[in-house]
Design a protein around this motif. Structure first.
Motif, PDB file in Angstrom:
ATOM      1  N   TYR A  26      13.547  21.778  97.722  1.00  0.00           N
ATOM      2  CA  TYR A  26      12.851  22.394  99.954  1.00  0.00           C
ATOM      3  C   TYR A  26      11.682  22.898  99.620  1.00  0.00           C
ATOM      4  O   TYR A  26      10.362  22.653 100.462  1.00  0.00           O
ATOM      5  CB  TYR A  26      13.698  21.790 100.425  1.00  0.00           C
ATOM      6  N   VAL A  27      12.428  23.933  99.230  1.00  0.00           N
ATOM      7  CA  VAL A  27      11.229  24.955  99.691  1.00  0.00           C
ATOM      8  C   VAL A  27      10.063  25.216  98.704  1.00  0.00           C
ATOM      9  O   VAL A  27       8.974  25.534  99.433  1.00  0.00           O
ATOM     10  CB  VAL A  27      11.870  26.640  98.840  1.00  0.00           C
ATOM     11  N   ALA A  28      10.119  24.536  97.073  1.00  0.00           N
ATOM     12  CA  ALA A  28       8.900  23.870  96.290  1.00  0.00           C
ATOM     13  C   ALA A  28       8.086  22.917  96.933  1.00  0.00           C
ATOM     14  O   ALA A  28       6.560  23.776  97.361  1.00  0.00           O
ATOM     15  CB  ALA A  28       9.492  24.007  94.946  1.00  0.00           C
ATOM     16  N   LEU A  75       5.186  19.743 108.942  1.00  0.00           N
ATOM     17  CA  LEU A  75       5.782  20.495 110.080  1.00  0.00           C
ATOM     18  C   LEU A  75       7.661  19.168 109.683  1.00  0.00           C
ATOM     19  O   LEU A  75       8.686  20.222 110.085  1.00  0.00           O
ATOM     20  CB  LEU A  75       5.310  19.698 111.058  1.00  0.00           C
ATOM     21  N   PHE A  76       6.850  18.960 109.396  1.00  0.00           N
ATOM     22  CA  PHE A  76       8.731  17.988 108.827  1.00  0.00           C
ATOM     23  C   PHE A  76       8.981  18.413 107.713  1.00  0.00           C
ATOM     24  O   PHE A  76       9.913  18.205 108.239  1.00  0.00           O
ATOM     25  CB  PHE A  76       8.577  16.161 108.409  1.00  0.00           C
ATOM     26  N   GLN A  77       8.716  18.935 106.598  1.00  0.00           N
ATOM     27  CA  GLN A  77       8.953  19.421 105.408  1.00  0.00           C
ATOM     28  C   GLN A  77       9.502  20.885 106.489  1.00  0.00           C
ATOM     29  O   GLN A  77      10.804  21.463 105.567  1.00  0.00           O
ATOM     30  CB  GLN A  77       8.337  19.932 104.645  1.00  0.00           C
ATOM     31  N   LEU A  78       8.976  21.686 106.988  1.00  0.00           N
ATOM     32  CA  LEU A  78       9.512  23.168 107.898  1.00  0.00           C
ATOM     33  C   LEU A  78      10.889  22.625 108.346  1.00  0.00           C
ATOM     34  O   LEU A  78      11.445  23.658 108.375  1.00  0.00           O
ATOM     35  CB  LEU A  78       8.294  23.326 108.285  1.00  0.00           C
ATOM     36  N   VAL A  79      10.944  21.636 109.015  1.00  0.00           N
ATOM     37  CA  VAL A  79      12.151  21.537 109.607  1.00  0.00           C
ATOM     38  C   VAL A  79      12.861  20.620 109.097  1.00  0.00           C
ATOM     39  O   VAL A  79      14.418  21.684 108.983  1.00  0.00           O
ATOM     40  CB  VAL A  79      12.550  20.165 110.903  1.00  0.00           C
ATOM     41  N   THR A  80      13.259  20.320 107.800  1.00  0.00           N
ATOM     42  CA  THR A  80      13.792  20.554 106.499  1.00  0.00           C
ATOM     43  C   THR A  80      14.317  20.885 106.216  1.00  0.00           C
ATOM     44  O   THR A  80      15.866  21.412 106.130  1.00  0.00           O
ATOM     45  CB  THR A  80      12.899  19.030 105.622  1.00  0.00           C
ATOM     46  N   LEU A  81      13.770  22.807 106.201  1.00  0.00           N
ATOM     47  CA  LEU A  81      14.964  23.788 105.692  1.00  0.00           C
ATOM     48  C   LEU A  81      16.332  24.024 106.248  1.00  0.00           C
ATOM     49  O   LEU A  81      17.038  24.110 105.898  1.00  0.00           O
ATOM     50  CB  LEU A  81      13.744  24.772 105.204  1.00  0.00           C
ATOM     51  N   PRO A  82      16.343  24.028 106.910  1.00  0.00           N
ATOM     52  CA  PRO A  82      17.691  24.504 108.002  1.00  0.00           C
ATOM     53  C   PRO A  82      17.891  24.060 107.860  1.00  0.00           C
ATOM     54  O   PRO A  82      19.408  22.939 108.157  1.00  0.00           O
ATOM     55  CB  PRO A  82      17.217  24.758 109.957  1.00  0.00           C
ATOM     56  N   GLY A 108       0.866  24.260  93.024  1.00  0.00           N
ATOM     57  CA  GLY A 108       2.411  23.718  93.887  1.00  0.00           C
ATOM     58  C   GLY A 108       3.110  22.678  92.913  1.00  0.00           C
ATOM     59  O   GLY A 108       3.451  22.282  93.236  1.00  0.00           O
ATOM     60  N   LEU A 109       2.146  22.007  92.205  1.00  0.00           N
ATOM     61  CA  LEU A 109       2.785  21.245  91.175  1.00  0.00           C
ATOM     62  C   LEU A 109       3.540  21.915  90.402  1.00  0.00           C
ATOM     63  O   LEU A 109       5.086  21.660  90.264  1.00  0.00           O
ATOM     64  CB  LEU A 109       1.689  20.545  90.511  1.00  0.00           C
ATOM     65  N   LEU A 110       3.423  22.893  89.864  1.00  0.00           N
ATOM     66  CA  LEU A 110       3.522  24.180  88.909  1.00  0.00           C
ATOM     67  C   LEU A 110       5.286  24.631  89.651  1.00  0.00           C
ATOM     68  O   LEU A 110       6.041  24.439  89.053  1.00  0.00           O
ATOM     69  CB  LEU A 110       3.125  25.261  88.705  1.00  0.00           C
ATOM     70  N   LEU A 111       5.050  24.777  91.060  1.00  0.00           N
ATOM     71  CA  LEU A 111       6.612  25.095  92.472  1.00  0.00           C
ATOM     72  C   LEU A 111       7.030  24.659  92.293  1.00  0.00           C
ATOM     73  O   LEU A 111       8.630  24.389  91.643  1.00  0.00           O
ATOM     74  CB  LEU A 111       5.775  25.507  92.825  1.00  0.00           C
ATOM     75  N   SER A 112       6.864  23.232  92.104  1.00  0.00           N
ATOM     76  CA  SER A 112       7.679  21.373  92.128  1.00  0.00           C
ATOM     77  C   SER A 112       8.231  21.380  90.549  1.00  0.00           C
ATOM     78  O   SER A 112       9.231  20.621  91.259  1.00  0.00           O
ATOM     79  CB  SER A 112       6.627  20.922  92.751  1.00  0.00           C
ATOM     80  N   LEU A 113       8.248  21.847  90.095  1.00  0.00           N
ATOM     81  CA  LEU A 113       8.079  21.365  88.362  1.00  0.00           C
ATOM     82  C   LEU A 113       9.297  22.350  87.905  1.00  0.00           C
ATOM     83  O   LEU A 113       9.799  22.163  88.029  1.00  0.00           O
ATOM     84  CB  LEU A 113       6.883  21.343  87.753  1.00  0.00           C
ATOM     85  N   TRP A 114       8.830  23.329  88.591  1.00  0.00           N
ATOM     86  CA  TRP A 114       9.806  24.504  87.866  1.00  0.00           C
ATOM     87  C   TRP A 114      11.043  24.455  88.673  1.00  0.00           C
ATOM     88  O   TRP A 114      12.313  23.971  88.656  1.00  0.00           O
ATOM     89  CB  TRP A 114       9.129  25.777  88.510  1.00  0.00           C
ATOM     90  N   ALA A 115      11.309  23.573  90.192  1.00  0.00           N
ATOM     91  CA  ALA A 115      12.007  24.009  91.165  1.00  0.00           C
ATOM     92  C   ALA A 115      13.064  22.807  90.757  1.00  0.00           C
ATOM     93  O   ALA A 115      13.857  22.575  90.739  1.00  0.00           O
ATOM     94  CB  ALA A 115      11.788  23.448  92.708  1.00  0.00           C
ATOM     95  N   SER A 116      11.966  21.536  90.176  1.00  0.00           N
ATOM     96  CA  SER A 116      13.060  20.282  89.559  1.00  0.00           C
ATOM     97  C   SER A 116      13.647  20.428  88.806  1.00  0.00           C
ATOM     98  O   SER A 116      14.710  19.998  88.212  1.00  0.00           O
ATOM     99  CB  SER A 116      12.196  19.300  89.425  1.00  0.00           C
ATOM    100  N   ARG A 175      22.375  26.022  96.005  1.00  0.00           N
ATOM    101  CA  ARG A 175      20.585  27.384  95.747  1.00  0.00           C
ATOM    102  C   ARG A 175      19.603  26.235  95.444  1.00  0.00           C
ATOM    103  O   ARG A 175      18.718  26.082  95.424  1.00  0.00           O
ATOM    104  CB  ARG A 175      21.118  28.347  95.768  1.00  0.00           C
ATOM    105  N   ALA A 176      19.747  25.179  93.639  1.00  0.00           N
ATOM    106  CA  ALA A 176      19.262  25.333  93.450  1.00  0.00           C
ATOM    107  C   ALA A 176      18.197  24.265  93.890  1.00  0.00           C
ATOM    108  O   ALA A 176      17.230  23.826  93.788  1.00  0.00           O
ATOM    109  CB  ALA A 176      19.774  24.555  91.548  1.00  0.00           C
TER     110      ALA A 176
END
Length: 240
Positions: free
Chosen positions: A215-217, A170-177, A25-33, A209-210
């Motif tokens: 948010y996805v990460a 759930l909050f983060q899931l709703v944030t995506l749309p 999870g940390l690696l995904l967040s660092l990559w997205a950032s 998109r970036a």
């Protein structure tokens, strides 16, 4: 946190393999950032042909949608831009407010997208606003409640910790749309008003998109954390 890397077994402490979920999870967040920063930096060097600053573009977008009551403020920081639905204020950061770049204009327009959502009472935004206090409480209390439940061998507390963390997920899931829709609204307005040309729109889409990938990460990292809680709870149940 002891449970972050180790669990207590009958013969002492041993390595907790679920910690790899946190690392992923940390690696995904660092990559997205990294992606959003590099993309933003690239297009922050591309001057907008309309010569509009982020603040000027935001005002034009808001006015074109009849949002004359929404004010614009300058705040410090980089990419700390946000819309406050309670005070009807659009806050633009140092990297956006006065910059006349493609990146600044599209970020400002994206935040205007949230103001438009607020005006139209966009369902996912209303739901997200409702979830804010629950998500804040859940993210703060989940781990202490969960760990206390493990230490005291109280399964109701363990399950309560999982439920609390689920609220944050759930909050983060709703944030995506909400975020994807705000970007779509921004691109539509930028195209219809001619604030960005066709080639600039391509760059704006890449920036947005970036930004969406962060948010996805973040959601993916939280889901992995939730999975870790469930695995740890299952392991304790088996030992009991």
């Amino acid at each position: 946190m002891l449970l972050a890397a180790y669990r207590y077994g009958g013969y002492g402490f041993y390595f907790d393999p679920t910690y790899f979920l946190v690392v992923i999870g940390l690696l995904l967040s660092l990559w997205a950032s990294s992606v959003v920063n590099s993309t933003f930096n690239k297009y922050s060097k591309v001057r907008c042909m309309s010569n509009l600053s982020g603040a000027e573009a935001a005002r034009k977008v808001l006015d074109s949608c009849g949002l004359y009551n929404v004010s614009i403020e300058h705040i410090s920081g980089k990419l700390t831009d946000h819309y406050d639905p309670r005070s009807k204020v659009l806050r633009l950061s140092d990297s956006t407010y006065a910059s006349r770049s493609v990146a600044a204009v599209c970020v400002a327009a994206h935040e205007c997208g949230h103001a438009i959502q607020d005006q139209k009472q966009y369902g996912p935004l209303v739901l997200r606003s409702t979830l804010v206090p629950l998500a804040n409480f859940g993210s703060t209390a989940a781990w202490p409640v969960f760990i206390l439940g493990l230490i005291m061998s109280l399964r109701p507390l363990v399950m309560a910790g999982i439920v609390l963390f689920t609220l944050a997920v759930l909050f983060q899931l709703v944030t995506l749309p909400v975020e994807f829709n705000a970007s779509a609204r921004a691109i539509k307005v930028l195209e219809s008003t001619g604030m960005l040309g066709s080639t600039e729109i391509d760059g704006a889409k890449k920036v947005l998109r970036a930004a969406a990938m962060t948010y996805v990460a973040s959601l993916a990292a939280s889901v992995l954390q939730l999975l870790r809680l469930i695995i740890l709870a299952g392991g304790r149940r088996d030992r009991d």
